[in-house]
Design an enzyme around this catalytic site. Structure first.
Site, PDB file in Angstrom:
ATOM      1  N   LYS A  50      -7.620  -1.941   1.071  1.00  0.00           N
ATOM      2  CA  LYS A  50      -6.391  -2.435   0.437  1.00  0.00           C
ATOM      3  C   LYS A  50      -5.257  -2.520   1.459  1.00  0.00           C
ATOM      4  O   LYS A  50      -4.559  -3.533   1.535  1.00  0.00           O
ATOM      5  CB  LYS A  50      -5.979  -1.527  -0.718  1.00  0.00           C
ATOM      6  CG  LYS A  50      -4.778  -2.053  -1.499  1.00  0.00           C
ATOM      7  CD  LYS A  50      -4.241  -1.028  -2.475  1.00  0.00           C
ATOM      8  CE  LYS A  50      -3.404   0.016  -1.752  1.00  0.00           C
ATOM      9  NZ  LYS A  50      -2.713   0.935  -2.682  1.00  0.00           N
ATOM     10  N   ASP A 106      -4.461  -3.276  -5.980  1.00  0.00           N
ATOM     11  CA  ASP A 106      -4.056  -1.909  -6.297  1.00  0.00           C
ATOM     12  C   ASP A 106      -4.218  -1.693  -7.803  1.00  0.00           C
ATOM     13  O   ASP A 106      -4.806  -2.521  -8.501  1.00  0.00           O
ATOM     14  CB  ASP A 106      -2.612  -1.656  -5.846  1.00  0.00           C
ATOM     15  CG  ASP A 106      -1.593  -2.442  -6.656  1.00  0.00           C
ATOM     16  OD1 ASP A 106      -1.990  -3.335  -7.445  1.00  0.00           O
ATOM     17  OD2 ASP A 106      -0.390  -2.169  -6.505  1.00  0.00           O
TER      18      ASP A 106
END
Length: 214
Positions: free
Chosen positions: A120, A138
């Site tokens: 991420k 997320d």
């Protein structure tokens, strides 16, 4: 969700916010990298507050290394998991200095090899610092993608893959910013604010949340 609806969702989000970006304050790829590392299990507000003190003093890998782990800790102790994060920041800065001439690398493999940097974080850096059309999934994006029916998936990687497949090309650069902000401020975890959601007519979530009674 059909392609026409997906396109309409992103056209709507674009019309409301033509140039979205991260809420983490930064002036260089390095500052962004460190701030994203620190933002894990912490708010952007708390990271920005701490970095407003640290970056004027140390905003390059060499300068952060000069602070040392305890020096970094002094600036970030208001952020969750600060001891582990300070250790990762120092280790990452050492690698950047020794292997990359103090520059942040512009490729996924090198980024994910840095301590404290996962997929991420790498996606955020590739997208925001270097202009790659990546999807940094997320908790907000995972929730919005599944709840709306935009890009369902059982885990974050599945949602990332679905977004890469379904988001029209012209929206891919900005898509994850729009979805994060939408999840943070409108399509909230406990009570989605459907009553003032711009994409509510396109959303496949049922039942919609009614407006609270005044």
């Amino acid at each position: 969700m059909n392609p026409k609806k997906r396109r309409a969702i992103f056209e709507t989000l674009q019309s409301l916010n033509p140039h979205p970006t991260t809420e983490l304050e930064h002036e260089s790829p390095f500052e962004l990298l460190i701030s994203v590392m620190l933002s894990a299990q912490a708010t952007d507000v708390s990271v920005n507050k701490a970095m407003r003190r640290m970056y004027p003093v140390a905003n390059t890998p060499a300068k952060v290394l000069a602070l040392g782990e305890e020096g970094v800790t002094g600036y970030i102790k208001t952020i969750g998991l600060y001891r582990t994060k300070a250790k990762n920041v120092i280790a990452t800065c050492r690698i950047l200095v020794e292997q990359y001439g103090g520059e942040v690398p512009d490729n996924r493999e090198a980024l994910e090899a840095l301590p404290g940097v996962g997929r991420k974080t790498a996606n955020v850096i590739l997208n925001t610092a270097f202009g790659h059309p990546t999807m940094a999934v997320d908790t907000h994006i995972f929730r919005v993608s599944n709840r709306t029916g935009l890009a369902p998936g059982k885990d974050v990687r599945a949602v990332e893959t679905a977004l890469e497949k379904f988001v029209p090309d012209e929206f891919k650069q900005d898509a994850h910013h729009w979805l994060i902000l939408h999840g943070r401020y409108v399509c909230r975890a406990r009570v989605p604010q459907c009553w003032h959601c711009a994409i509510e007519p396109l959303c496949e979530y049922r039942p919609k949340t009614p407006a609270p009674i005044e």
